[in-house]
Motif scaffolding. Structure first.
Motif, PDB file in Angstrom:
ATOM      1  N   THR A   8       0.815  -1.214   0.000  1.00  0.00           N
ATOM      2  CA  THR A   8       0.000   0.000   0.000  1.00  0.00           C
ATOM      3  C   THR A   8       0.850   1.267   0.000  1.00  0.00           C
ATOM      4  OG1 THR A   8      -0.120  -0.007   2.433  1.00  0.00           O
ATOM      5  CG2 THR A   8      -1.851  -1.172   1.242  1.00  0.00           C
ATOM      6  N   ALA A  49      -7.843  -4.529  -2.363  1.00  0.00           N
ATOM      7  CA  ALA A  49      -7.360  -3.172  -2.145  1.00  0.00           C
ATOM      8  C   ALA A  49      -8.332  -2.413  -1.258  1.00  0.00           C
ATOM      9  CB  ALA A  49      -7.190  -2.462  -3.477  1.00  0.00           C
ATOM     10  N   ALA A  50      -7.842  -1.335  -0.671  1.00  0.00           N
ATOM     11  CA  ALA A  50      -8.696  -0.460   0.116  1.00  0.00           C
ATOM     12  C   ALA A  50      -9.575   0.364  -0.817  1.00  0.00           C
ATOM     13  CB  ALA A  50      -7.848   0.459   0.994  1.00  0.00           C
ATOM     14  N   ARG A  51     -10.624   0.911  -0.261  1.00  0.00           N
ATOM     15  CA  ARG A  51     -11.612   1.662  -1.055  1.00  0.00           C
ATOM     16  C   ARG A  51     -10.971   2.815  -1.826  1.00  0.00           C
ATOM     17  NH1 ARG A  51     -14.085   4.919  -3.391  1.00  0.00           N
ATOM     18  NH2 ARG A  51     -16.247   5.597  -3.240  1.00  0.00           N
ATOM     19  N   ASP A  52      -9.910   3.429  -1.285  1.00  0.00           N
ATOM     20  CA  ASP A  52      -9.318   4.602  -1.911  1.00  0.00           C
ATOM     21  C   ASP A  52      -8.073   4.277  -2.731  1.00  0.00           C
ATOM     22  OD1 ASP A  52      -7.715   3.891   0.206  1.00  0.00           O
ATOM     23  OD2 ASP A  52      -7.324   5.949   0.865  1.00  0.00           O
ATOM     24  N   GLN A  53      -7.795   3.013  -2.966  1.00  0.00           N
ATOM     25  CA  GLN A  53      -6.606   2.647  -3.717  1.00  0.00           C
ATOM     26  C   GLN A  53      -6.891   2.505  -5.212  1.00  0.00           C
ATOM     27  OE1 GLN A  53      -5.272  -0.877  -1.428  1.00  0.00           O
ATOM     28  NE2 GLN A  53      -3.295   0.141  -1.371  1.00  0.00           N
ATOM     29  N   ARG A  67     -17.635  -5.811  -0.720  1.00  0.00           N
ATOM     30  CA  ARG A  67     -16.503  -6.012  -1.629  1.00  0.00           C
ATOM     31  C   ARG A  67     -16.961  -5.893  -3.079  1.00  0.00           C
ATOM     32  NH1 ARG A  67     -12.257 -10.785  -0.535  1.00  0.00           N
ATOM     33  NH2 ARG A  67     -12.272  -9.595   1.410  1.00  0.00           N
ATOM     34  N   TRP A  71     -11.866  -4.636  -4.312  1.00  0.00           N
ATOM     35  CA  TRP A  71     -11.791  -3.569  -3.319  1.00  0.00           C
ATOM     36  C   TRP A  71     -12.704  -3.892  -2.154  1.00  0.00           C
ATOM     37  CZ3 TRP A  71     -11.881  -2.725  -8.539  1.00  0.00           C
ATOM     38  CH2 TRP A  71     -10.893  -1.898  -9.083  1.00  0.00           C
ATOM     39  N   ASN A  72     -12.276  -3.547  -0.958  1.00  0.00           N
ATOM     40  CA  ASN A  72     -13.169  -3.539   0.203  1.00  0.00           C
ATOM     41  C   ASN A  72     -13.989  -2.258   0.158  1.00  0.00           C
ATOM     42  OD1 ASN A  72     -12.369  -5.985   1.444  1.00  0.00           O
ATOM     43  ND2 ASN A  72     -10.549  -4.993   2.281  1.00  0.00           N
TER      44      ASN A  72
END
Length: 208
Positions: free
Chosen positions: A37, A73-77, A194, A206-207
């Motif tokens: 990340t 991945a995270a929501r903002d990635q 997800r 993504w989560n």
């Protein structure tokens, strides 16, 4: 003659040993997460290359073992996918419209639109249709596939054939960017956790 026998560790000693092992594995996991990340330069967000990650999993008698699991991945990635032919695509979740109104709903259901931003950062053209193999997962682990008909009529989806080979409106030239909507029809009370998308360059999750 037998050699010396080491006395069995006491209960507190075994507990401390397990804590030490668990702590060491947690440090290794933290390093892996930082690598996955690290900040990127695409649109100011974080860029992640989706891959399998190693994580400690509790085993019998307080021990731990290393297992390999998918790492969403995270929501903002922004997720970077590279094809074997040198194509490269950056994808990011731009917006979620929940619920999506203006479309007929059947029974206890609602429509959710996820807008994904695509950026062709590699060589050659890439397709930009996303609904063909996209799904969302709810809090119960149930997956809900994209509603193709609504996805192709929502937002700024191109008209005509949805095949990128036939319709150039669905293709992205190098360094071009576009937003593509994906619509999901889900139970009215479902909490989505997800998002999964597949393109020729690979799959991303993504989560939410």
């Amino acid at each position: 003659m037998t050699g010396p026998v080491r006395p069995a560790a006491s209960g507190p000693e075994r507990h401390l040993r397990r804590m030490a092992v668990g702590g060491a594995l947690a440090v290794v996991l933290s390093i892996l997460v930082v690598v996955l990340t690290r900040p990127g330069t695409d649109g100011g967000g974080r860029v992640a290359a989706p891959r399998l990650v190693s994580t400690p999993s509790p085993g019998p008698d307080g021990t731990y073992r290393i297992v390999t699991v998918p790492g969403p991945a995270a929501r903002d990635q922004t997720v970077a996918l590279t094809g074997v032919d040198g194509t490269r695509l950056h994808l990011a979740v731009k917006d979620i419209t929940d619920p999506l109104t203006g479309y007929q709903q059947l029974g206890e259901q609602r429509h959710v639109m996820v807008t994904v931003h695509l950026h062709n950062t590699g060589r050659g053209q890439v397709g930009s249709r996303l609904d063909a193999d996209a799904w969302v997962m709810d809090e119960h682990g149930v997956t809900h596939r994209a509603n193709g008909m609504l996805s192709l009529s929502a937002g700024d989806a191109p008209s005509g054939s949805a095949d990128p080979v036939v319709n150039p409106a669905w293709r992205l030239d190098p360094d071009w960017q576009v937003d593509r909507p994906i619509v999901f029809t889900v139970p009215a009370q479902a909490r989505l956790t997800r998002l999964h998308i597949t393109v020729p360059q690979g799959s991303a999750e993504w989560n939410l």
